[in-house]
Design a protein around this motif. Structure first.
Motif, PDB file in Angstrom:
ATOM      1  N   ASP A  63       0.850  -1.181   0.000  1.00 32.76           N
ATOM      2  CA  ASP A  63       0.000   0.000   0.000  1.00 32.76           C
ATOM      3  C   ASP A  63       0.890   1.236   0.000  1.00 32.76           C
ATOM      4  OD1 ASP A  63      -2.189   1.789   2.149  1.00 32.76           O
ATOM      5  OD2 ASP A  63      -2.592   1.240   0.074  1.00 32.76           O
ATOM      6  N   TYR A  64       0.460   2.276  -0.704  1.00 32.16           N
ATOM      7  CA  TYR A  64       1.270   3.475  -0.862  1.00 32.16           C
ATOM      8  C   TYR A  64       0.418   4.720  -0.658  1.00 32.16           C
ATOM      9  CZ  TYR A  64       4.203   0.120  -3.399  1.00 32.16           C
ATOM     10  OH  TYR A  64       4.957  -0.971  -3.759  1.00 32.16           O
ATOM     11  N   VAL A  65       1.071   5.781  -0.234  1.00 30.72           N
ATOM     12  CA  VAL A  65       0.375   7.061  -0.245  1.00 30.72           C
ATOM     13  C   VAL A  65       0.307   7.537  -1.689  1.00 30.72           C
ATOM     14  CG1 VAL A  65       1.002   7.737   2.084  1.00 30.72           C
ATOM     15  CG2 VAL A  65       2.523   8.306   0.197  1.00 30.72           C
ATOM     16  N   ASP A  66      -0.696   8.350  -1.977  1.00 30.55           N
ATOM     17  CA  ASP A  66      -0.941   8.763  -3.362  1.00 30.55           C
ATOM     18  C   ASP A  66       0.268   9.457  -3.991  1.00 30.55           C
ATOM     19  OD1 ASP A  66      -4.479   9.639  -2.919  1.00 30.55           O
ATOM     20  OD2 ASP A  66      -3.478   7.726  -3.305  1.00 30.55           O
ATOM     21  N   SER A  67       1.004  10.207  -3.212  1.00 23.93           N
ATOM     22  CA  SER A  67       2.094  11.009  -3.766  1.00 23.93           C
ATOM     23  C   SER A  67       3.240  10.171  -4.318  1.00 23.93           C
ATOM     24  CB  SER A  67       2.624  11.981  -2.705  1.00 23.93           C
ATOM     25  OG  SER A  67       3.117  11.275  -1.591  1.00 23.93           O
ATOM     26  N   VAL A  68       3.314   8.891  -3.949  1.00 24.21           N
ATOM     27  CA  VAL A  68       4.420   8.059  -4.424  1.00 24.21           C
ATOM     28  C   VAL A  68       3.957   6.908  -5.306  1.00 24.21           C
ATOM     29  CG1 VAL A  68       5.720   8.637  -2.341  1.00 24.21           C
ATOM     30  CG2 VAL A  68       4.527   6.428  -2.486  1.00 24.21           C
ATOM     31  N   LYS A  69       2.663   6.751  -5.466  1.00 26.24           N
ATOM     32  CA  LYS A  69       2.143   5.658  -6.290  1.00 26.24           C
ATOM     33  C   LYS A  69       2.686   5.758  -7.709  1.00 26.24           C
ATOM     34  CE  LYS A  69      -2.157   4.643  -3.835  1.00 26.24           C
ATOM     35  NZ  LYS A  69      -3.634   4.742  -3.846  1.00 26.24           N
ATOM     36  N   GLY A  70       3.119   4.627  -8.220  1.00 23.90           N
ATOM     37  CA  GLY A  70       3.668   4.594  -9.565  1.00 23.90           C
ATOM     38  C   GLY A  70       5.140   4.941  -9.632  1.00 23.90           C
ATOM     39  N   ARG A  71       5.695   5.445  -8.527  1.00 25.31           N
ATOM     40  CA  ARG A  71       7.111   5.818  -8.505  1.00 25.31           C
ATOM     41  C   ARG A  71       7.918   4.976  -7.518  1.00 25.31           C
ATOM     42  NH1 ARG A  71       8.606  10.721  -6.764  1.00 25.31           N
ATOM     43  NH2 ARG A  71       6.841  10.993  -5.337  1.00 25.31           N
ATOM     44  N   PHE A  72       7.315   4.624  -6.393  1.00 19.51           N
ATOM     45  CA  PHE A  72       8.006   3.863  -5.362  1.00 19.51           C
ATOM     46  C   PHE A  72       7.465   2.435  -5.331  1.00 19.51           C
ATOM     47  CE2 PHE A  72       9.085   7.584  -2.253  1.00 19.51           C
ATOM     48  CZ  PHE A  72       9.668   8.285  -3.300  1.00 19.51           C
ATOM     49  N   THR A  73       8.343   1.491  -4.974  1.00 23.01           N
ATOM     50  CA  THR A  73       7.942   0.098  -4.818  1.00 23.01           C
ATOM     51  C   THR A  73       8.557  -0.467  -3.547  1.00 23.01           C
ATOM     52  OG1 THR A  73       7.868  -0.203  -7.227  1.00 23.01           O
ATOM     53  CG2 THR A  73       7.918  -2.185  -5.871  1.00 23.01           C
ATOM     54  N   ILE A  74       7.710  -1.017  -2.682  1.00 19.86           N
ATOM     55  CA  ILE A  74       8.173  -1.648  -1.456  1.00 19.86           C
ATOM     56  C   ILE A  74       8.215  -3.154  -1.665  1.00 19.86           C
ATOM     57  CG2 ILE A  74       5.832  -1.783  -0.474  1.00 19.86           C
ATOM     58  CD1 ILE A  74       7.101  -1.275   2.301  1.00 19.86           C
ATOM     59  N   SER A  75       9.233  -3.799  -1.126  1.00 17.85           N
ATOM     60  CA  SER A  75       9.357  -5.243  -1.276  1.00 17.85           C
ATOM     61  C   SER A  75      10.146  -5.803  -0.102  1.00 17.85           C
ATOM     62  CB  SER A  75      10.030  -5.603  -2.598  1.00 17.85           C
ATOM     63  OG  SER A  75      11.347  -5.085  -2.654  1.00 17.85           O
ATOM     64  N   VAL A  76      10.049  -7.118   0.062  1.00  9.84           N
ATOM     65  CA  VAL A  76      10.747  -7.798   1.153  1.00  9.84           C
ATOM     66  C   VAL A  76      11.474  -9.015   0.600  1.00  9.84           C
ATOM     67  CG1 VAL A  76      10.500  -9.106   3.283  1.00  9.84           C
ATOM     68  CG2 VAL A  76       9.143  -7.049   2.945  1.00  9.84           C
ATOM     69  N   ASP A  77      12.719  -9.178   1.012  1.00  9.45           N
ATOM     70  CA  ASP A  77      13.447 -10.420   0.781  1.00  9.45           C
ATOM     71  C   ASP A  77      13.470 -11.149   2.123  1.00  9.45           C
ATOM     72  OD1 ASP A  77      15.292 -12.479   0.489  1.00  9.45           O
ATOM     73  OD2 ASP A  77      16.624 -11.308  -0.786  1.00  9.45           O
ATOM     74  N   SER A  78      12.520 -12.045   2.336  1.00  4.11           N
ATOM     75  CA  SER A  78      12.399 -12.689   3.641  1.00  4.11           C
ATOM     76  C   SER A  78      13.522 -13.683   3.906  1.00  4.11           C
ATOM     77  CB  SER A  78      11.039 -13.378   3.766  1.00  4.11           C
ATOM     78  OG  SER A  78      10.867 -14.328   2.734  1.00  4.11           O
ATOM     79  N   ASP A  79      14.194 -14.139   2.877  1.00  7.08           N
ATOM     80  CA  ASP A  79      15.345 -15.032   3.088  1.00  7.08           C
ATOM     81  C   ASP A  79      16.526 -14.260   3.667  1.00  7.08           C
ATOM     82  OD1 ASP A  79      14.603 -16.872   0.054  1.00  7.08           O
ATOM     83  OD2 ASP A  79      13.992 -17.250   2.131  1.00  7.08           O
ATOM     84  N   GLN A  80      16.700 -13.021   3.223  1.00 11.33           N
ATOM     85  CA  GLN A  80      17.821 -12.199   3.673  1.00 11.33           C
ATOM     86  C   GLN A  80      17.427 -11.238   4.793  1.00 11.33           C
ATOM     87  OE1 GLN A  80      20.944 -12.606   2.513  1.00 11.33           O
ATOM     88  NE2 GLN A  80      20.212 -14.252   1.194  1.00 11.33           N
ATOM     89  N   ASN A  81      16.138 -11.213   5.146  1.00 14.00           N
ATOM     90  CA  ASN A  81      15.638 -10.281   6.178  1.00 14.00           C
ATOM     91  C   ASN A  81      15.922  -8.833   5.796  1.00 14.00           C
ATOM     92  OD1 ASN A  81      14.901 -12.546   7.551  1.00 14.00           O
ATOM     93  ND2 ASN A  81      15.978 -12.054   9.438  1.00 14.00           N
ATOM     94  N   ILE A  82      15.556  -8.459   4.575  1.00 17.56           N
ATOM     95  CA  ILE A  82      15.775  -7.099   4.111  1.00 17.56           C
ATOM     96  C   ILE A  82      14.480  -6.554   3.518  1.00 17.56           C
ATOM     97  CG2 ILE A  82      17.112  -5.550   2.626  1.00 17.56           C
ATOM     98  CD1 ILE A  82      19.310  -7.636   2.548  1.00 17.56           C
ATOM     99  N   LEU A  83      14.134  -5.369   3.963  1.00 16.85           N
ATOM    100  CA  LEU A  83      13.012  -4.621   3.395  1.00 16.85           C
ATOM    101  C   LEU A  83      13.595  -3.572   2.459  1.00 16.85           C
ATOM    102  CD1 LEU A  83       9.903  -3.757   3.593  1.00 16.85           C
ATOM    103  CD2 LEU A  83      10.722  -2.075   5.277  1.00 16.85           C
ATOM    104  N   TYR A  84      12.969  -3.404   1.289  1.00 13.79           N
ATOM    105  CA  TYR A  84      13.468  -2.444   0.307  1.00 13.79           C
ATOM    106  C   TYR A  84      12.416  -1.379  -0.002  1.00 13.79           C
ATOM    107  CZ  TYR A  84      17.108  -5.889  -0.812  1.00 13.79           C
ATOM    108  OH  TYR A  84      18.162  -6.766  -0.751  1.00 13.79           O
ATOM    109  N   LEU A  85      12.904  -0.236  -0.449  1.00 15.78           N
ATOM    110  CA  LEU A  85      12.043   0.777  -1.049  1.00 15.78           C
ATOM    111  C   LEU A  85      12.765   1.292  -2.286  1.00 15.78           C
ATOM    112  CD1 LEU A  85       9.361   2.359  -0.783  1.00 15.78           C
ATOM    113  CD2 LEU A  85      10.706   4.212   0.239  1.00 15.78           C
ATOM    114  N   GLN A  86      12.286   0.881  -3.445  1.00 14.48           N
ATOM    115  CA  GLN A  86      12.828   1.379  -4.705  1.00 14.48           C
ATOM    116  C   GLN A  86      12.111   2.678  -5.041  1.00 14.48           C
ATOM    117  OE1 GLN A  86      15.350   0.131  -6.765  1.00 14.48           O
ATOM    118  NE2 GLN A  86      15.053   2.075  -7.866  1.00 14.48           N
ATOM    119  N   MET A  87      12.877   3.727  -5.212  1.00 14.81           N
ATOM    120  CA  MET A  87      12.308   5.044  -5.468  1.00 14.81           C
ATOM    121  C   MET A  87      12.780   5.529  -6.828  1.00 14.81           C
ATOM    122  SD  MET A  87      12.738   6.799  -1.709  1.00 14.81           S
ATOM    123  CE  MET A  87      14.507   6.895  -1.845  1.00 14.81           C
TER     124      MET A  87
END
Length: 134
Positions: A63-87
């Motif tokens: 889920d994203y706030v409107d101001s970043v929709k289409g530009r930011f992507t949140i994801s999780v690598d649960s094997d490596q225990n890393i949360l990402y935010l691609q901007m």
């Protein structure tokens, strides 16, 4: 308590990209259990309140706030225990200190926009600065 360490901030020009990372421990229920858990990204600009940016559930719903929709992507690598935010397509108004967070209450940014950032989350990162110049 979840220990988080975020990184990846920097200075970029408008329309540039950055990827933020957040390494977390796994003392809370893991992503592999049936219990719904969430992690998210927040940001705070000088003189402004902290605001939610993106959240993701242990089922993979984002889920994203409107101001970043289409530009930011949140994801999780649960094997490596890393949360990402691609901007991508960064704008000067994205300039802020960015924080990752872990808590069942950070699943949806709509709720956080409506009711504010909850108190006493399970964990916060220390913050990583993102500066976007025009």
């Amino acid at each position: 308590q979840v220990q988080l360490m975020d990184s990846g901030g920097g200075s970029v020009q408008a329309v540039g990209s950055l990827r933020l990372s957040c390494v977390y421990n796994n003392k809370r229920p893991s992503w592999d259990t049936d219990e719904i858990y969430c992690m998210g990204w927040f940001r705070q600009a000088p003189g402004m309140e902290r605001e939610g940016v993106a959240g993701i559930t242990s089922r993979g719903t984002a889920d994203y706030v409107d101001s970043v929709k289409g530009r930011f992507t949140i994801s999780v690598d649960s094997d490596q225990n890393i949360l990402y935010l691609q901007m991508n397509d960064l704008k000067p108004e994205d300039t802020a200190m960015y924080y990752c967070a872990a808590d069942p209450r950070v699943c949806t940014m709509t709720a956080i926009q409506a009711f504010g950032v909850p108190d006493a989350l399970d964990g916060w990162g220390q913050g990583t600065q993102v500066t976007v110049s025009s």
